[in-house]
Design a protein around this motif. Structure first.
Motif, PDB file in Angstrom:
ATOM      1  N   TYR A 131       0.845  -1.193   0.000  1.00  0.00           N
ATOM      2  CA  TYR A 131       0.000   0.000   0.000  1.00  0.00           C
ATOM      3  C   TYR A 131       0.888   1.255   0.000  1.00  0.00           C
ATOM      4  N   ALA A 132       0.581   2.187  -0.871  1.00  0.00           N
ATOM      5  CA  ALA A 132       1.475   3.310  -1.144  1.00  0.00           C
ATOM      6  C   ALA A 132       1.903   4.087   0.102  1.00  0.00           C
ATOM      7  N   PRO A 133       0.999   4.462   1.015  1.00  0.00           N
ATOM      8  CA  PRO A 133       1.467   5.203   2.190  1.00  0.00           C
ATOM      9  C   PRO A 133       2.482   4.421   3.024  1.00  0.00           C
ATOM     10  N   VAL A 134       2.356   3.087   3.023  1.00  0.00           N
ATOM     11  CA  VAL A 134       3.289   2.259   3.795  1.00  0.00           C
ATOM     12  C   VAL A 134       4.650   2.216   3.109  1.00  0.00           C
ATOM     13  N   THR A 135       4.657   1.975   1.799  1.00  0.00           N
ATOM     14  CA  THR A 135       5.929   1.853   1.095  1.00  0.00           C
ATOM     15  C   THR A 135       6.694   3.180   1.064  1.00  0.00           C
ATOM     16  N   ILE A 136       5.968   4.274   0.930  1.00  0.00           N
ATOM     17  CA  ILE A 136       6.637   5.578   0.939  1.00  0.00           C
ATOM     18  C   ILE A 136       7.217   5.873   2.328  1.00  0.00           C
ATOM     19  N   ARG A 140      11.214   6.382   3.672  1.00  0.00           N
ATOM     20  CA  ARG A 140      11.623   7.502   4.525  1.00  0.00           C
ATOM     21  C   ARG A 140      12.177   7.025   5.868  1.00  0.00           C
ATOM     22  N   GLY A 141      12.275   5.700   6.027  1.00  0.00           N
ATOM     23  CA  GLY A 141      12.857   5.145   7.245  1.00  0.00           C
ATOM     24  C   GLY A 141      11.881   4.938   8.373  1.00  0.00           C
ATOM     25  N   ARG A 142      10.574   4.866   8.069  1.00  0.00           N
ATOM     26  CA  ARG A 142       9.553   4.727   9.112  1.00  0.00           C
ATOM     27  C   ARG A 142       8.738   3.448   8.915  1.00  0.00           C
ATOM     28  N   TRP A 143       8.486   2.775  10.023  1.00  0.00           N
ATOM     29  CA  TRP A 143       7.569   1.633  10.077  1.00  0.00           C
ATOM     30  C   TRP A 143       6.835   1.782  11.395  1.00  0.00           C
ATOM     31  N   ASP A 144       5.756   2.539  11.395  1.00  0.00           N
ATOM     32  CA  ASP A 144       5.058   2.917  12.617  1.00  0.00           C
ATOM     33  C   ASP A 144       3.747   2.155  12.740  1.00  0.00           C
ATOM     34  N   TYR A 145       3.615   1.386  13.808  1.00  0.00           N
ATOM     35  CA  TYR A 145       2.380   0.661  14.032  1.00  0.00           C
ATOM     36  C   TYR A 145       1.262   1.618  14.423  1.00  0.00           C
TER      37      TYR A 145
END
Length: 226
Positions: A131-136, A140-145
């Motif tokens: 999903y685009a917001p996740v991959t972008i 940017r170095g973020r994986w926020d639950y």
């Protein structure tokens, strides 16, 4: 993040995005993880009064809500598949935003195939990690639950369209449909941004929050193929 119990965060969702993919000929249905029962009326409208619709839900308070006016003939308390003690077989087993919460979704899907009538179907809505917001955000170095969505704090497995269909194939299910639903342009973004349009042009699967997968049990299929 919310301090509410996770199940209380989720809406009583009719899942109209999944409705077009319900097999019209199904006369017996099991919905795994039916929650508050929002998909029950959707199934009932699609399949009619003669269909037998059963839900199974691990959270007793959610199951109690599902029993009240949601179109189910029966709602079973407990975990799938252990709570199902009978020999009933179904034309259709449904998983709406369930498989990503399970440690071994491959075994769970295999257990579902063992409950199918010959030629029966499994229908699942599964979030896509592309999903685009996740991959972008990842770039940017973020994986926020979050409380809900693709990075829901209770998700333990993550899928792309390709790995969803592979999972179905391994379970002995021929994929009839794998369709993207819930476009980022409906949920989050405007189509006015050329950069965002370019992103989903480059990665078409990135447009979709979910994929709906419909698989048909192949002859000789079942969990032994997993």
């Amino acid at each position: 993040m919310s301090d509410l119990p996770q199940q209380d965060i989720y809406h009583d969702n009719a899942r109209l995005d999944v409705a077009p993919y319900i097999p019209a000929g199904a006369r017996s249905v099991l919905e795994v993880g039916c929650g508050k029962g929002g998909f029950g009326p959707t199934l009932r409208r699609a399949l009619g009064d003669r269909a037998r619709i059963v839900g199974i839900e691990a959270v007793p308070a959610q199951a109690a809500v599902a029993r009240s006016g949601h179109g189910f003939d029966e709602v079973v308390d407990g975990y799938f598949p252990q709570a199902l003690t009978g020999e009933e077989r179904f034309d259709l087993v449904c998983f709406n935003d369930v498989l990503e919460h399970v440690v071994d979704p491959w075994a769970t899907l295999g257990a579902a195939t063992d409950l199918l009538q010959p030629g029966g179907h499994v229908l699942a809505a599964i979030p896509s990690i592309q999903y685009a917001p996740v991959t972008i955000s990842l770039l940017r170095g973020r994986w926020d639950y979050t409380d809900e969505g693709t990075l829901d704090r209770t998700h333990v497995r993550f899928f792309t369209r390709g790995t969803m269909t592979e999972m179905f194939d391994r379970a002995g299910l021929d994929v009839v449909t794998c369709a993207g639903v819930n476009s980022v342009y409906e949920q989050r973004w405007s189509r006015r941004s050329p950069l965002r349009r370019a992103w989903t042009t480059l990665m078409p699967d990135a447009e979709w929050l979910h994929f709906v997968v419909l698989g048909r049990l192949r002859a000789g299929g079942g969990s032994r193929t997993v």
